[in-house]
Design an enzyme around this catalytic site. Structure first.
Site, PDB file in Angstrom:
ATOM      1  N   TYR A  78      -1.966  -2.063  10.184  1.00  0.00           N
ATOM      2  CA  TYR A  78      -2.011  -2.150   8.716  1.00  0.00           C
ATOM      3  C   TYR A  78      -0.731  -1.575   8.111  1.00  0.00           C
ATOM      4  O   TYR A  78      -0.109  -2.183   7.230  1.00  0.00           O
ATOM      5  CB  TYR A  78      -3.237  -1.386   8.218  1.00  0.00           C
ATOM      6  CG  TYR A  78      -3.490  -1.510   6.731  1.00  0.00           C
ATOM      7  CD1 TYR A  78      -4.100  -2.641   6.186  1.00  0.00           C
ATOM      8  CD2 TYR A  78      -3.121  -0.488   5.858  1.00  0.00           C
ATOM      9  CE1 TYR A  78      -4.338  -2.746   4.822  1.00  0.00           C
ATOM     10  CE2 TYR A  78      -3.361  -0.588   4.491  1.00  0.00           C
ATOM     11  CZ  TYR A  78      -3.971  -1.717   3.978  1.00  0.00           C
ATOM     12  OH  TYR A  78      -4.201  -1.822   2.618  1.00  0.00           O
ATOM     13  N   SER A  92       0.860  -1.188   0.000  1.00  0.00           N
ATOM     14  CA  SER A  92       0.000   0.000   0.000  1.00  0.00           C
ATOM     15  C   SER A  92       0.891   1.232   0.000  1.00  0.00           C
ATOM     16  O   SER A  92       2.042   1.177   0.454  1.00  0.00           O
ATOM     17  CB  SER A  92      -0.866   0.012   1.263  1.00  0.00           C
ATOM     18  OG  SER A  92      -1.488   1.283   1.426  1.00  0.00           O
TER      19      SER A  92
HETATM   20  P1  NAD Z   1     -11.560  -6.173  -0.265  1.00  0.00           P
HETATM   21  O1  NAD Z   1     -11.878  -6.076   1.182  1.00  0.00           O
HETATM   22  O2  NAD Z   1     -12.583  -5.715  -1.253  1.00  0.00           O
HETATM   23  O3  NAD Z   1     -11.157  -7.677  -0.642  1.00  0.00           O
HETATM   24  C1  NAD Z   1     -10.278  -8.424   0.145  1.00  0.00           C
HETATM   25  C2  NAD Z   1     -10.576  -9.890  -0.040  1.00  0.00           C
HETATM   26  O4  NAD Z   1      -9.622 -10.628   0.749  1.00  0.00           O
HETATM   27  C3  NAD Z   1     -11.970 -10.312   0.447  1.00  0.00           C
HETATM   28  O5  NAD Z   1     -12.612 -11.089  -0.528  1.00  0.00           O
HETATM   29  C4  NAD Z   1     -11.685 -11.130   1.698  1.00  0.00           C
HETATM   30  O6  NAD Z   1     -12.631 -12.167   1.940  1.00  0.00           O
HETATM   31  C5  NAD Z   1     -10.306 -11.700   1.383  1.00  0.00           C
HETATM   32  N1  NAD Z   1      -9.604 -12.114   2.586  1.00  0.00           N
HETATM   33  C6  NAD Z   1      -9.499 -11.426   3.752  1.00  0.00           C
HETATM   34  N2  NAD Z   1      -8.818 -12.154   4.652  1.00  0.00           N
HETATM   35  C7  NAD Z   1      -8.485 -13.319   4.037  1.00  0.00           C
HETATM   36  C8  NAD Z   1      -7.798 -14.469   4.459  1.00  0.00           C
HETATM   37  N3  NAD Z   1      -7.322 -14.590   5.704  1.00  0.00           N
HETATM   38  N4  NAD Z   1      -7.632 -15.487   3.578  1.00  0.00           N
HETATM   39  C9  NAD Z   1      -8.132 -15.389   2.315  1.00  0.00           C
HETATM   40  N5  NAD Z   1      -8.806 -14.312   1.870  1.00  0.00           N
HETATM   41  C10 NAD Z   1      -8.986 -13.296   2.724  1.00  0.00           C
HETATM   42  O7  NAD Z   1     -10.193  -5.389  -0.438  1.00  0.00           O
HETATM   43  P2  NAD Z   1      -9.461  -4.631  -1.657  1.00  0.00           P
HETATM   44  O8  NAD Z   1      -9.650  -3.180  -1.458  1.00  0.00           O
HETATM   45  O9  NAD Z   1      -9.790  -5.259  -2.953  1.00  0.00           O
HETATM   46  O10 NAD Z   1      -7.945  -4.913  -1.244  1.00  0.00           O
HETATM   47  C11 NAD Z   1      -7.103  -5.850  -1.883  1.00  0.00           C
HETATM   48  C12 NAD Z   1      -5.679  -5.626  -1.407  1.00  0.00           C
HETATM   49  O11 NAD Z   1      -5.273  -4.289  -1.705  1.00  0.00           O
HETATM   50  C13 NAD Z   1      -5.485  -5.784   0.102  1.00  0.00           C
HETATM   51  O12 NAD Z   1      -4.251  -6.396   0.358  1.00  0.00           O
HETATM   52  C14 NAD Z   1      -5.469  -4.341   0.589  1.00  0.00           C
HETATM   53  O13 NAD Z   1      -4.768  -4.203   1.812  1.00  0.00           O
HETATM   54  C15 NAD Z   1      -4.760  -3.671  -0.548  1.00  0.00           C
HETATM   55  N6  NAD Z   1      -4.976  -2.227  -0.638  1.00  0.00           N
HETATM   56  C16 NAD Z   1      -6.233  -1.723  -0.741  1.00  0.00           C
HETATM   57  C17 NAD Z   1      -6.412  -0.348  -0.851  1.00  0.00           C
HETATM   58  C18 NAD Z   1      -7.774   0.276  -0.978  1.00  0.00           C
HETATM   59  O14 NAD Z   1      -7.844   1.496  -0.886  1.00  0.00           O
HETATM   60  N7  NAD Z   1      -8.832  -0.474  -1.203  1.00  0.00           N
HETATM   61  C19 NAD Z   1      -5.296   0.486  -0.838  1.00  0.00           C
HETATM   62  C20 NAD Z   1      -4.014  -0.065  -0.726  1.00  0.00           C
HETATM   63  C21 NAD Z   1      -3.875  -1.435  -0.642  1.00  0.00           C
END
Ligand code: NAD
Length: 254
Positions: free
Chosen positions: A157, A143
Site C-alpha cells: 500500500y 495517502s
Molecule cells: P472504501 O474501501 O470505503 O472504498 C473503496 C471503494 O473502491 C469501494 O467501493 C471498492 O469497491 C472500490 N474499488 C476497490 N477496488 C476497485 C477496482 N479495482 N475498481 C473499481 N473500484 C474499486 O475506501 P475509502 O476509505 O473510501 O478510500 C478511498 C481512497 O482513499 C482509497 O484510494 C484509499 O486508499 C484512500 N485512503 C483512505 C484512507 C482511510 O483511512 N480510509 C486514508 C488514506 C487514503
C-alpha cells in the site's frame, strides 16, 4: 454552485469517500460518472444521488482492467457530452499487506494493479477527454503514508501511494499547458469501511489516535471538501501538490 458545468468521473464511488464525493459533487452542481467494481454498492450510490436530485450515471468497472476503464470513460463522457474532472479514488488496503519479507507477491501485485495501474488507466483514457474539454482537474488519491515511514508495515500500500504522488507530479508538469491540473490528495486515517475493521480494536485505535494532533480520526467529508476545492475553478493555480488532509499526523514528531 462550485462545480456547475463540470462532469466528474469518480472511481470507487460505491463506498466511503467515493460515495460521499458522488453525493457532494452532485450537490455542488457536477454531473457525476460514478465508477466501481461492486455493482450493488454502486447502484445504491446512484440511487441516493438521484434521490437528492443530482445528475449521475453509474458504470461498473474494475479500474485495473484497460478495456473496462476505456468503456467507463467513453460511457461517462458520452452521457454528459464532456469530461472535466478525473477523481481517482478507488483503492484497496488488504489485511494481508505487510512487510516485504512476508508479503505475498500476489497481494503486492493486486495492490499495485488497483492503486497505481488503475490511476494510470483512468488518466490514459481520461486525459484526452480533458484536453477536448479545454482543460480540467485530476485528483489522485494517495495517502499520508506516502510521505512518512510507518512501523506498522503495509508495504504494498505504501509503495503504491508513493507511486501515485510521483505520477501526479509528472502529469502536472506534462499537461499544464493543456490547462490540466493534477494534485495528489493525501488523507490521514479516515473512518470509512476501509479502516472500520482495524479501528474496532481499541489498541489499534489508540495507537493511531495519539499521533493525531487534532485528536480525532478524519471523516469522509473532511477529504471530500478538499476534493471539491481541487475540482473547482477556485484551485485554478494549484497543481502538482501533495494536498494533505490528515489532522496533522504527518507533522507529528512525538
Ligand atoms: P472504501 O474501501 O470505503 O472504498 C473503496 C471503494 O473502491 C469501494 O467501493 C471498492 O469497491 C472500490 N474499488 C476497490 N477496488 C476497485 C477496482 N479495482 N475498481 C473499481 N473500484 C474499486 O475506501 P475509502 O476509505 O473510501 O478510500 C478511498 C481512497 O482513499 C482509497 O484510494 C484509499 O486508499 C484512500 N485512503 C483512505 C484512507 C482511510 O483511512 N480510509 C486514508 C488514506 C487514503
Amino acid at each position: 454552485m462550485r462545480l456547475a458545468n463540470k462532469t466528474a468521473l469518480i472511481t470507487g464511488a460505491g463506498s466511503g469517500m467515493g460515495r460521499l464525493a458522488a453525493r457532494m459533487f452532485a450537490k455542488e452542481g457536477a454531473e457525476v460518472v460514478a465508477v466501481d467494481l461492486a455493482e450493488g454498492q454502486l447502484a445504491e450510490t446512484v440511487e441516493s444521488v438521484k434521490g437528492e436530485g443530482g445528475a449521475i450515471v453509474g458504470v461498473t468497472a474494475d479500474v485495473s482492467q484497460a478495456e473496462e476503464v476505456r468503456r467507463a470513460v467513453e460511457e461517462g463522457a458520452g452521457a454528459f457530452g464532456r469530461l472535466n474532472v478525473i477523481y481517482n479514488n478507488a483503492g484497496i488496503f488488504p489485511g494481508e499487506d505487510g512487510s516485504v519479507v512476508d508479503l505475498d507477491e500476489a497481494v503486492y501485485q493486486r495492490v499495485l494493479d488497483v492503486n497505481v495501474k488503475g490511476t494510470y488507466l483512468c488518466c490514459k483514457y481520461g486525459i484526452p477527454e480533458l484536453i477536448k474539454a479545454g482543460g480540467g482537474s485530476i485528483i489522485n488519491v494517495a495517502s499520508f503514508v506516502a510521505l512518512m515511514g510507518c512501523t506498522v508495515p503495509q508495504d504494498a500500500y505504501t509503495a503504491s501511494k508513493g507511486a501515485v504522488v510521483s505520477l501526479t507530479r509528472s502529469l502536472a508538469v506534462q499537461y499544464g499547458r493543456h490547462h490540466i491540473r493534477a494534485n495528489a490528495l493525501c488523507p490521514g486515517p479516515i473512518e470509512t469501511p476501509m479502516l472500520q475493521e482495524l479501528l474496532r480494536d481499541p489498541a489499534e485505535r489508540d495507537k493511531r489516535l495519539t499521533r493525531i494532533p487534532l485528536g480525532r480520526f478524519g471523516r469522509a467529508k473532511d477529504v471530500v471538501y478538499a476534493a471539491i476545492y481541487l475540482a473547482s475553478d477556485e484551485s485554478s493555480w494549484t497543481t502538482g501538490t501533495t494536498f494533505v488532509v490528515d489532522g496533522g499526523i504527518s507533522v507529528n514528531y512525538f
